[in-house]
Design a protein around this motif. Structure first.
Motif, PDB file in Angstrom:
ATOM      1  N   ALA A 178      30.928  39.880  48.812  1.00 44.76           N
ATOM      2  CA  ALA A 178      30.941  41.122  48.034  1.00 44.76           C
ATOM      3  C   ALA A 178      32.361  41.607  47.803  1.00 44.76           C
ATOM      4  O   ALA A 178      32.695  42.088  46.707  1.00 44.76           O
ATOM      5  CB  ALA A 178      30.126  42.189  48.762  1.00 44.76           C
ATOM      6  N   ARG A 179      33.234  41.487  48.786  1.00 47.50           N
ATOM      7  CA  ARG A 179      34.628  41.914  48.610  1.00 47.50           C
ATOM      8  C   ARG A 179      35.356  41.041  47.603  1.00 47.50           C
ATOM      9  O   ARG A 179      36.115  41.536  46.752  1.00 47.50           O
ATOM     10  CB  ARG A 179      35.329  41.888  49.965  1.00 47.50           C
ATOM     11  N   GLU A 180      35.126  39.734  47.642  1.00 42.72           N
ATOM     12  CA  GLU A 180      35.754  38.833  46.674  1.00 42.72           C
ATOM     13  C   GLU A 180      35.306  39.164  45.253  1.00 42.72           C
ATOM     14  O   GLU A 180      36.119  39.172  44.312  1.00 42.72           O
ATOM     15  CB  GLU A 180      35.411  37.387  47.030  1.00 42.72           C
ATOM     16  N   LEU A 181      34.022  39.444  45.084  1.00 40.96           N
ATOM     17  CA  LEU A 181      33.511  39.792  43.745  1.00 40.96           C
ATOM     18  C   LEU A 181      34.070  41.126  43.276  1.00 40.96           C
ATOM     19  O   LEU A 181      34.363  41.296  42.076  1.00 40.96           O
ATOM     20  CB  LEU A 181      31.981  39.823  43.778  1.00 40.96           C
ATOM     21  N   SER A 182      34.218  42.077  44.192  1.00 39.43           N
ATOM     22  CA  SER A 182      34.778  43.368  43.812  1.00 39.43           C
ATOM     23  C   SER A 182      36.222  43.226  43.348  1.00 39.43           C
ATOM     24  O   SER A 182      36.659  43.897  42.393  1.00 39.43           O
ATOM     25  CB  SER A 182      34.702  44.348  44.991  1.00 39.43           C
ATOM     26  N   GLU A 183      36.987  42.388  44.030  1.00 38.68           N
ATOM     27  CA  GLU A 183      38.364  42.151  43.612  1.00 38.68           C
ATOM     28  C   GLU A 183      38.422  41.529  42.221  1.00 38.68           C
ATOM     29  O   GLU A 183      39.213  41.960  41.354  1.00 38.68           O
ATOM     30  CB  GLU A 183      39.067  41.246  44.631  1.00 38.68           C
ATOM     31  N   ARG A 184      37.584  40.532  41.968  1.00 35.26           N
ATOM     32  CA  ARG A 184      37.561  39.892  40.645  1.00 35.26           C
ATOM     33  C   ARG A 184      37.094  40.879  39.578  1.00 35.26           C
ATOM     34  O   ARG A 184      37.631  40.909  38.460  1.00 35.26           O
ATOM     35  CB  ARG A 184      36.653  38.676  40.688  1.00 35.26           C
ATOM     36  N   GLN A 185      36.092  41.671  39.920  1.00 31.39           N
ATOM     37  CA  GLN A 185      35.566  42.641  38.966  1.00 31.39           C
ATOM     38  C   GLN A 185      36.626  43.670  38.579  1.00 31.39           C
ATOM     39  O   GLN A 185      36.749  44.054  37.403  1.00 31.39           O
ATOM     40  CB  GLN A 185      34.351  43.341  39.573  1.00 31.39           C
ATOM     41  N   LEU A 186      37.419  44.123  39.567  1.00 38.04           N
ATOM     42  CA  LEU A 186      38.473  45.087  39.282  1.00 38.04           C
ATOM     43  C   LEU A 186      39.552  44.479  38.396  1.00 38.04           C
ATOM     44  O   LEU A 186      40.050  45.149  37.465  1.00 38.04           O
ATOM     45  CB  LEU A 186      39.081  45.586  40.592  1.00 38.04           C
ATOM     46  N   GLU A 187      39.929  43.235  38.652  1.00 36.69           N
ATOM     47  CA  GLU A 187      40.946  42.588  37.828  1.00 36.69           C
ATOM     48  C   GLU A 187      40.461  42.438  36.390  1.00 36.69           C
ATOM     49  O   GLU A 187      41.215  42.673  35.428  1.00 36.69           O
ATOM     50  CB  GLU A 187      41.304  41.216  38.414  1.00 36.69           C
ATOM     51  N   VAL A 188      39.200  42.073  36.235  1.00 36.82           N
ATOM     52  CA  VAL A 188      38.644  41.932  34.879  1.00 36.82           C
ATOM     53  C   VAL A 188      38.626  43.282  34.169  1.00 36.82           C
ATOM     54  O   VAL A 188      38.957  43.377  32.964  1.00 36.82           O
ATOM     55  CB  VAL A 188      37.225  41.329  34.954  1.00 36.82           C
ATOM     56  N   GLU A 189      38.291  44.340  34.898  1.00 37.53           N
ATOM     57  CA  GLU A 189      38.209  45.667  34.279  1.00 37.53           C
ATOM     58  C   GLU A 189      39.588  46.162  33.867  1.00 37.53           C
ATOM     59  O   GLU A 189      39.734  46.853  32.850  1.00 37.53           O
ATOM     60  CB  GLU A 189      37.559  46.648  35.250  1.00 37.53           C
ATOM     61  N   LYS A 190      40.627  45.800  34.669  1.00 35.71           N
ATOM     62  CA  LYS A 190      41.997  46.172  34.292  1.00 35.71           C
ATOM     63  C   LYS A 190      42.391  45.492  32.987  1.00 35.71           C
ATOM     64  O   LYS A 190      43.028  46.115  32.108  1.00 35.71           O
ATOM     65  CB  LYS A 190      42.976  45.782  35.407  1.00 35.71           C
ATOM     66  N   GLU A 191      42.019  44.229  32.838  1.00 37.33           N
ATOM     67  CA  GLU A 191      42.326  43.510  31.595  1.00 37.33           C
ATOM     68  C   GLU A 191      41.580  44.126  30.417  1.00 37.33           C
ATOM     69  O   GLU A 191      42.137  44.272  29.312  1.00 37.33           O
ATOM     70  CB  GLU A 191      41.972  42.041  31.762  1.00 37.33           C
ATOM     71  N   LYS A 192      40.341  44.531  30.630  1.00 40.88           N
ATOM     72  CA  LYS A 192      39.558  45.132  29.556  1.00 40.88           C
ATOM     73  C   LYS A 192      40.132  46.487  29.163  1.00 40.88           C
ATOM     74  O   LYS A 192      40.174  46.845  27.970  1.00 40.88           O
ATOM     75  CB  LYS A 192      38.103  45.284  29.996  1.00 40.88           C
ATOM     76  N   LEU A 193      40.594  47.263  30.190  1.00 37.85           N
ATOM     77  CA  LEU A 193      41.170  48.561  29.879  1.00 37.85           C
ATOM     78  C   LEU A 193      42.464  48.423  29.092  1.00 37.85           C
ATOM     79  O   LEU A 193      42.769  49.251  28.222  1.00 37.85           O
ATOM     80  CB  LEU A 193      41.419  49.341  31.176  1.00 37.85           C
ATOM     81  N   ALA A 194      43.212  47.353  29.404  1.00 35.28           N
ATOM     82  CA  ALA A 194      44.487  47.152  28.710  1.00 35.28           C
ATOM     83  C   ALA A 194      44.287  46.911  27.219  1.00 35.28           C
ATOM     84  O   ALA A 194      45.169  47.232  26.410  1.00 35.28           O
ATOM     85  CB  ALA A 194      45.243  45.983  29.336  1.00 35.28           C
ATOM     86  N   VAL A 195      43.140  46.353  26.819  1.00 36.30           N
ATOM     87  CA  VAL A 195      42.882  46.076  25.399  1.00 36.30           C
ATOM     88  C   VAL A 195      41.917  47.088  24.817  1.00 36.30           C
ATOM     89  O   VAL A 195      41.405  46.893  23.694  1.00 36.30           O
ATOM     90  CB  VAL A 195      42.331  44.644  25.221  1.00 36.30           C
TER      91      VAL A 195
END
Length: 514
Positions: free
Chosen positions: A436-453
């Motif tokens: 769950a922690r690994e998925l949360s880290e990946r999910q946050l990184e993906v959301e940062k990329e989405k917010l940037a665009v």
């Protein structure tokens, strides 16, 4: 012009005052010689070693152990020889003066006597009920009186006696009741010492892990504050560039405030955990501690049969129940023995050697052997009823002891299943928490990329950041729960000290703090 001079003078005064203040501050800093000791870096095994050296409960346990060990020594002396030597002397001088009427001279008689008595006795109880007695006595008498020759008489007397019960009082189980009880108590006392030290070890483990967990929680909370602050600064930049609405800043500011509040709470919990650890280690309350975190989370799958065998070998409560059955069996034997007739074999030999000065010496030897039978006729009365009551009570105690042992075996088996299931469950939960922690880290990184665009919102990013903190805390709790489950299983099996390779049955002149 005059106004300029006044202003210059004021500025000079302010500068001088500021320089003096700085100089005073520097001087006070130089005079402050209070130096705090550097933080102690310790692993869990080192913390346990410190606790065993300094914890007062450990010292009390070893003091009690010394007394218990001596109690066994006293009990074992029951079948050792009891040797006594007595010496006595009795010198005296007697003077007799006789005066006769009409006789000018008086008559005077002086008598000097000296006596010495020596005695040696050796008594030994035998494990089958018999007794062996040996004694030696020496009497010396010396007498010297006026007008007569000196007389002397010395006598040596040797006596040996052997008695062996053939009915009542016969048998090793009857005669060694106290010794067996003392030896069983010694085993329990030894395990009680082990459990006392194990309790200190468990307290140290619990305090150490709580402190280590608090340290990690502070790190997680601090990282969360930094992420929230970075997001707030980024949002301010986006607002200034016109790429983000100003009302979006409220969400970031609220998130930062919540994370800072959580951070302060973790700092307080950290200080409380540090104080608890220092209490267990008996260290100064100002001591700073850097812990080396446990890193081995290899899954361990306990075997039920092997664990059950270890529990029966090591648990104090189970051993006490077994001992209760053994003592109850002896109690029944003793109660039955009390109802038997008395038939004793008795034999003795006595030798008397007399040495006389001025007369013949004599030697006299006497020996005897036989049996003594005592048949109590108890038709009815409180004595007969008392013996029957004692037997009935002993049999009831035996039955109850066996039932208690069966209950103990059942409870151990059921509780062991729970302890093993707790370990297996914590292994699964740890794996899930890591995932769950690994998925949360990946999910946050993906959301940062989405917010940037521009494909996500500030609210969504904050939510994912909070999810990451929650998953990190869950992983930390799962790791501690797994390690604590193994520790609890060790405690249940009575193997805590063997797991940590602690020798608790050490020489008493080496116990900590002596």
């Amino acid at each position: 012009m005059l106004e300029m001079q006044r202003m210059t003078r004021k500025i000079g005064i302010y500068l001088l005052a500021g320089m003096l203040a700085l100089a005073g501050g520097a001087a006070s800093g130089l005079c402050d010689t209070t130096l705090k000791p550097p933080p102690m870096t310790m692993s869990l095994s080192e913390a346990i070693a410190i606790a065993l050296r300094s914890n007062r409960d450990v010292k009390r346990a070893y003091i009690t152990r010394v007394l218990n060990k001596f109690s066994l020594k006293v009990a074992e002396a029951e079948f050792g020889p009891d040797i006594n030597l007595n010496l006595s002397t009795s010198p005296s001088v007697t003077e007799t003066r006789t005066e006769t009427e009409d006789v000018p001279e008086e008559s005077k008689t002086s008598v000097y006597t000296y006596g010495q008595n020596s005695a040696l006795t050796v008594d030994k109880a035998l494990e089958y009920g018999g007794t062996l007695n040996f004694s030696w006595a020496r009497d010396d008498a010396l007498s010297d009186s006026t007008g007569s020759s000196e007389t002397y008489k010395g006598t040596n007397t040797w006596t040996a006696k052997f008695t062996q019960p053939l009915l009542k009082g016969f048998g090793k189980e009857v005669t060694t009741q106290n010794l067996v009880s003392a030896r069983l108590a010694e085993q329990e006392n030894l395990l009680a010492l082990r459990d006392s030290i194990g309790s200190v070890v468990n307290s140290t483990i619990s305090a150490f892990r709580s402190y280590a967990q608090a340290v990690r929680q502070v790190e997680i909370s601090k990282a969360s504050v930094e992420r929230s602050r970075a997001l707030l600064e980024k949002n301010k930049l986006l607002i200034s560039m016109g790429r983000l609405a100003s009302n979006e800043l409220i969400q970031s500011e609220a998130d930062l405030a919540n994370q800072e509040l959580s951070y302060e709470s973790t700092l307080n919990s950290l200080d409380n955990a540090r104080t608890s650890l220092l209490k267990v280690l008996n260290l100064d309350q100002d001591t700073l501690v850097n812990v080396v975190e446990e890193s081995d989370f290899t899954p361990i799958h306990p075997d039920m049969d092997r664990c059950l065998e270890m529990a029966y070998e090591n648990r104090l409560d189970y051993l006490s129940s077994k001992h209760a059955v053994r003592l109850a069996q002896i109690g029944v034997t003793v109660a039955k023995d009390a109802m038997k007739w008395s038939l004793d074999f008795e034999s003795s030999y006595k030798l008397t050697d007399t040495n006389n000065r001025g007369s013949a010496n004599t030697d006299e030897g006497v020996w005897s052997a036989g049996v003594a039978l005592k048949v109590p006729i108890r038709v009815y009365g409180k004595t007969k009823l008392g013996l029957e009551q004692s037997l009935l009570s002993a049999q009831s105690s035996l039955t109850n002891a066996k039932l208690s042992l069966a209950d103990r075996e059942r409870d151990i088996r059921l509780d062991l299943k729970d302890a093993i299931r707790e370990v297996e469950t914590s292994i699964k939960q740890l794996g899930m928490a890591v995932r769950a922690r690994e998925l949360s880290e990946r999910q946050l990184e993906v959301e940062k990329e989405k917010l940037a665009v521009g494909r996500s919102t500030n609210f969504q990013l904050v939510t994912y950041q909070n999810d990451l903190v929650s998953s990190q805390q869950s992983e930390l709790s799962a790791k501690v729960s797994y390690l604590n489950a193994l520790t609890a299983l060790d405690t249940f099996l009575g193997t805590t000290l063997s797991t940590w390779k602690i020798d608790y049955n050490k020489e008493f002149d080496k116990w900590p703090g002596k």
